[in-house]
Design an enzyme around this catalytic site. Structure first.
Site, short mmCIF file in Angstrom:
data_model
loop_
_atom_site.label_atom_id
_atom_site.label_comp_id
_atom_site.label_asym_id
_atom_site.label_seq_id
_atom_site.Cartn_x
_atom_site.Cartn_y
_atom_site.Cartn_z
N ASP A 273 0.87 -1.35 -0.14
CA ASP A 273 0.12 0.14 0.07
C ASP A 273 0.84 1.36 0.13
O ASP A 273 0.54 2.06 -0.85
CB ASP A 273 -0.79 -0.15 1.22
CG ASP A 273 -1.93 1.03 1.12
OD1 ASP A 273 -2.16 1.68 0.24
OD2 ASP A 273 -3.03 1.23 2.18
N ASP B 58 2.21 3.58 -3.75
CA ASP B 58 1.99 5.06 -3.60
C ASP B 58 3.17 5.91 -3.91
O ASP B 58 3.05 6.70 -4.57
CB ASP B 58 1.35 5.54 -2.27
CG ASP B 58 -0.27 5.24 -2.56
OD1 ASP B 58 -0.82 4.77 -3.46
OD2 ASP B 58 -0.89 5.51 -1.32
#
Length: 355
Positions: free
Chosen positions: A244, A248
């Site tokens: 995650d 990003d």
């Protein structure tokens, strides 16, 4: 003529705008390559809560399960931030992923030469970067139990089983075979028991892929190396929490999250979506960048429908449109010859696909 059923979740904020442009492009390549797409709309997110009291109606789950793939825009916004966690739009997405058993999240991070100035890093550091982050999506700390909180503490549990690690490792190695044949497995095996298991299983799986080079990196070092020397990476394999964060971080190498797609695959059905959020502050203004969603549609064609030539046509069209100087507002400062609305950008890419 082959016919495919596509579930469409437009969602909140700019979701409807960007999805409309992706559908426009899909219709063009479908006609060009002689297959048919049937689109069916379903609710999820804040709009679903407003209309049904549920961020993910059962009808939506069933619709996605019976479809060949799901094309999803974006959900959420401040309007729903104060709802109980189980009723917030993001809970609907987590529930959908779990229901569809999509355990592998593919997040490409590619730097386009025409937009190299959009990145905050030096051109010589990022030119040629083409990374695929393969993130385990339905296990790990987001789904482990026990979890909870009381007055003095909060707690979550990171759990991975051997089978969960095996299946995501296979997905990463199979992807690497079609790329530059390198996998970097990212963990925290120096301090976490769950990461020690992760590393041991990945090493075992790697024995089945003799042509793929395997390396290991602790997550803190990986975060640093993505900025210091991103070109060293081909496929990054990691768990849900680390993935995650790292995906990003990797996405910002390109300079705009409006450019990058994602695919959640490997289960009963697949979900394709841009990596950005619903951007309610620009919803309805016509300035959203639809490229990430259009690129997600390309991944849908490639991974779920097997329409590789149609997918390549979209990929090439995006590159040609950027080379020609077409830009939406978020990337307008980098080589723009013509500033486009969201709808105009979709139309230009569709025209290039059809030519």
């Amino acid at each position: 003529m082959k016919t495919y059923q596509i579930a469409v979740i437009k969602g909140d904020g700019i979701g409807p705008e960007i999805i409309n442009e992706a559908i426009k492009v899909l219709k063009v390549v479908a006609q060009k390559f002689n297959f048919s797409l049937i689109f069916e709309d379903y609710l999820m997110g804040g709009i679903a809560y407003d209309l049904t009291g549920n961020p993910i109606p059962q009808e939506t789950i069933e619709g996605c399960l019976k479809s060949d793939a799901t094309l999803f825009g974006a959900i959420g916004g401040e309007k729903w931030d104060n709802l109980p966690r189980e009723l917030r739009p993001e809970s609907g997405l987590l529930h959908l992923r779990k229901s569809l058993e999509v355990f592998a999240n593919f997040r490409p991070a590619k730097v386009y030469d025409e937009l190299i100035g959009a990145s905050t890093l030096k051109p010589e550091v990022i030119q040629g970067v083409d990374i695929l982050v393969v993130r385990e999506l339905i296990g790990g700390i987001y789904f482990g139990t026990p979890k909870g909180r009381d007055k003095d503490r909060g707690f979550n549990t990171m759990i991975y089983t051997v089978d969960e690690v095996k299946r995501i490792a296979h997905a990463a190695f199979q992807a690497a075979l079609k790329r530059n044949k390198k996998v970097c497995s990212v963990d925290k095996a120096n301090v976490l028991d769950v990461s020690q298991l992760w590393r041991e299983v990945v090493i075992e799986v790697a024995k089945e892929y003799k042509d793929v080079e395997l390396s290991h990196m602790y997550v803190d070092n990986a975060a640093m190396q993505l900025i210091l020397n991103p070109k060293q990476f081909d496929v990054i394999l990691t768990g849900n929490l680390f993935g995650d964060i790292l995906s990003d971080e990797a996405s910002m190498l390109s300079g705009s999250i409006g450019l990058l797609p994602s695919a959640s695959i490997g289960g009963k059905a697949a979900i394709y979506e841009p990596i950005h959020g619903s951007a309610p502050d620009i919803a309805g203004l016509g300035i959203a960048n639809p490229i990430a969603t259009i690129a997600s549609a390309s991944m849908l064609l490639r991974y779920s429908l097997g329409q590789t030539e149609a997918a390549l046509t979209i990929d090439r069209a995006i590159e040609e449109v950027l080379k020609a100087g077409f830009r939406t507002k978020d990337i307008a400062n980098y080589g723009a010859k013509e500033i486009c609305t969201c709808e105009q950008m979709g139309s230009v890419i569709a025209d290039y696909c059809g030519s």
